[in-house]
Design a protein around this motif. Structure first.
Motif, short mmCIF file in Angstrom:
data_model
loop_
_atom_site.label_atom_id
_atom_site.label_comp_id
_atom_site.label_asym_id
_atom_site.label_seq_id
_atom_site.Cartn_x
_atom_site.Cartn_y
_atom_site.Cartn_z
N TYR A 24 41.70 90.66 24.29
CA TYR A 24 40.31 90.63 24.01
C TYR A 24 39.68 91.44 25.41
O TYR A 24 38.98 92.31 25.30
N MET A 29 35.78 99.45 25.65
CA MET A 29 35.23 100.18 25.09
C MET A 29 35.90 101.37 24.77
O MET A 29 36.05 102.09 23.65
N LEU A 32 39.00 100.73 22.66
CA LEU A 32 38.66 100.50 21.14
C LEU A 32 38.37 102.02 20.65
O LEU A 32 38.81 102.19 19.36
N LYS A 51 31.87 94.69 21.12
CA LYS A 51 33.11 94.12 21.02
C LYS A 51 33.40 92.82 20.32
O LYS A 51 34.31 92.58 19.63
#
Length: 189
Positions: A24, A29, A32, A51
């Protein structure tokens, strides 16, 4: 160059892979965006809360898969005869082996359970493991297993430990062996 994705659901598997690979905290970002092929604006369009919403969507997607392929078949088996229940439990182990790719794919809920994210996703993580233990226990009762609750608990622990061991050793055979042992324990083989 970012690609165009037409639905929120289409990006969830890529986000899941990013969270599995980076955790995590490590799934920034930028990570991702790269994993999804989407720009920041597109990601926020699909996941306005950022997120955390992306991670929750991935966990919900995983839960949906487990509901369809593991939990519901076990619930159905729990009201059947012993032979059908044993078949359903064996099928569960085969499906689990496939889902976790013989231990080469981490259990994201398990990873979140032991990370700093445990509290952030406590309800989802807790329900996943509780549901699995409960439905497996019910199927094991129908199968005639002695001490079904303890057997269910040990089977889930074996699966989770097998994933860690297979990944640590880079040896899918370790997971396959654990799945075989858990299957034998649960199905009275």
């Amino acid at each position: 160059m970012p690609r165009t994705t037409t639905s929120r659901g289409a990006v969830i598997p890529a986000l899941g892979n990013a969270f599995r690979e980076h955790g995590y905290e490590g799934a920034s970002m930028a990570v991702l965006q790269e994993a999804s092929g989407l720009g920041r604006g597109s990601l926020y369009n699909f996941f306005p809360k950022g997120k955390e919403e992306m991670a929750q969507a991935v966990l919900d997607d995983i839960d949906g898969w487990f509901q369809a392929h593991i939990f519901t078949p076990l619930r159905v088996a729990a009201v059947g005869d012993a032979a059908d229940a044993r078949v359903a439990v064996r099928t569960m182990f085969a499906e689990v082996d496939m889902y976790f790719r013989s231990g080469s794919r981490i259990c994201l809920l398990g990873a979140f359970a032991i990370s700093h994210q445990r509290d952030r996703f406590a309800h989802t993580v807790g329900c996943y493991f509780t549901d699995w233990i409960d439905v497996l226990t019910a199927a094991l009762i129908a199968a005639g297993t002695a001490d079904p609750k303890s057997t269910a608990f040990r089977c889930i622990a074996l699966i989770q430990g097998g994933i860690v061991l297979a990944r640590a050793l880079n040896d899918p055979a370790a997971f396959t062996a654990v799945i075989g042992d858990a299957t034998a324990m649960a199905t009275l083989d």
